[in-house]
Design a protein around this motif. Sequence first.
Motif, PDB file in Angstrom:
ATOM      1  N   LYS A   9       0.851  -1.186   0.000  1.00  0.00           N
ATOM      2  CA  LYS A   9       0.000   0.000   0.000  1.00  0.00           C
ATOM      3  C   LYS A   9       0.881   1.229   0.000  1.00  0.00           C
ATOM      4  O   LYS A   9       1.940   1.248   0.637  1.00  0.00           O
ATOM      5  CB  LYS A   9      -0.908   0.001   1.238  1.00  0.00           C
ATOM      6  N   ASN A  10       0.462   2.264  -0.698  1.00  0.00           N
ATOM      7  CA  ASN A  10       1.216   3.516  -0.704  1.00  0.00           C
ATOM      8  C   ASN A  10       0.963   4.260   0.604  1.00  0.00           C
ATOM      9  O   ASN A  10      -0.126   4.773   0.841  1.00  0.00           O
ATOM     10  CB  ASN A  10       0.799   4.386  -1.894  1.00  0.00           C
ATOM     11  N   LEU A  11       1.982   4.305   1.460  1.00  0.00           N
ATOM     12  CA  LEU A  11       1.852   4.975   2.756  1.00  0.00           C
ATOM     13  C   LEU A  11       2.252   6.440   2.707  1.00  0.00           C
ATOM     14  O   LEU A  11       2.231   7.122   3.728  1.00  0.00           O
ATOM     15  CB  LEU A  11       2.688   4.242   3.807  1.00  0.00           C
ATOM     16  N   GLY A  12       2.648   6.915   1.529  1.00  0.00           N
ATOM     17  CA  GLY A  12       2.947   8.324   1.393  1.00  0.00           C
ATOM     18  C   GLY A  12       4.408   8.682   1.615  1.00  0.00           C
ATOM     19  O   GLY A  12       5.232   7.837   1.979  1.00  0.00           O
ATOM     20  N   VAL A  13       4.730   9.952   1.393  1.00  0.00           N
ATOM     21  CA  VAL A  13       6.121  10.408   1.396  1.00  0.00           C
ATOM     22  C   VAL A  13       6.731  10.518   2.793  1.00  0.00           C
ATOM     23  O   VAL A  13       7.952  10.522   2.949  1.00  0.00           O
ATOM     24  CB  VAL A  13       6.241  11.763   0.671  1.00  0.00           C
ATOM     25  N   TRP A  14       5.905  10.591   3.817  1.00  0.00           N
ATOM     26  CA  TRP A  14       6.428  10.688   5.179  1.00  0.00           C
ATOM     27  C   TRP A  14       7.033   9.369   5.640  1.00  0.00           C
ATOM     28  O   TRP A  14       7.940   9.348   6.481  1.00  0.00           O
ATOM     29  CB  TRP A  14       5.307  11.089   6.151  1.00  0.00           C
ATOM     30  N   SER A  15       6.553   8.270   5.113  1.00  0.00           N
ATOM     31  CA  SER A  15       6.886   6.944   5.635  1.00  0.00           C
ATOM     32  C   SER A  15       8.363   6.587   5.504  1.00  0.00           C
ATOM     33  O   SER A  15       8.913   5.856   6.332  1.00  0.00           O
ATOM     34  CB  SER A  15       6.042   5.880   4.933  1.00  0.00           C
ATOM     35  N   ARG A  16       9.046   7.103   4.481  1.00  0.00           N
ATOM     36  CA  ARG A  16      10.463   6.743   4.301  1.00  0.00           C
ATOM     37  C   ARG A  16      11.336   7.263   5.440  1.00  0.00           C
ATOM     38  O   ARG A  16      12.372   6.676   5.753  1.00  0.00           O
ATOM     39  CB  ARG A  16      10.971   7.271   2.966  1.00  0.00           C
ATOM     40  N   PHE A  17      10.917   8.344   6.075  1.00  0.00           N
ATOM     41  CA  PHE A  17      11.692   8.863   7.202  1.00  0.00           C
ATOM     42  C   PHE A  17      11.460   8.027   8.465  1.00  0.00           C
ATOM     43  O   PHE A  17      12.342   7.943   9.321  1.00  0.00           O
ATOM     44  CB  PHE A  17      11.370  10.335   7.436  1.00  0.00           C
TER      45      PHE A  17
END
Length: 246
Positions: free
Chosen positions: A64-72
């Motif tokens: 699922k695409n958890l968005g751009v915040w998730s990589r941090f």
Amino acid sequence: MSKENITVIFNGYKRLNLLNAQWNNIVKQTIKPKDIFIWVNSADVDQTIHPSIEKHATIARCNKNLGVWSRFFYALNCTTEYICVIDDDTFPGDMWLENCMNHITKKDGLYGSRGVVFRDKNNYRDHYDVGWTAPNDKVTQVDLVGHNWFFKKEYLTAYLSELPKDNYTIAGEDMHFSYTLQKFMNLGTYVPPHPANNTRLWGSDHKIGWKVGTDSAAISHTSTGLNQMQKYFNELVKKEYKFLEA
């Protein structure tokens, strides 16, 4: 050559087909990262990765695409002192990690490849660039950086210290990082030198970056993405985020 105490994190979203090219840019760096992580953050693409990369990288796949915040948040798994998070439309020159290390060891802060300086507290879009989109000869302080973030792992404590109440899945993480570092650690955000005559130091290849960064997968070219950027920008203005010029 010994490997530096750096983890590189690739963000695989809809451009996973470009990972091989990004990988080659990193393994050719003048200083080598100790670890390479890959965050595959999409259910809409073929998540197959070349066997040679599978062998040497730590890979996390999400359905699922958890968005751009998730990589941090994923970056919390790194064991190195330094981390470099790279967008899927970004192709660093072979001296990029060396460039960042040379400057972060002299002056603490968040470093990145494309900096933004805001000119109007009411309009997110009213800004000018510094970095691979507008070369700079010396280290330049900016309000935020994007495309490529180089920082000490300990800075993530600031990132986690104050999260927004609303769910900003596809925008705002770049502003948030710079804002929380300023508030909780009294640290600035910088773009290291991107001299016009030495693209090896750059955080991304200019021609490829522009071409890929404006394709159909670019969040910054969608109304939803721009609206979230403006909304979170407005929140930070209310929180008295100290801009350099606005």
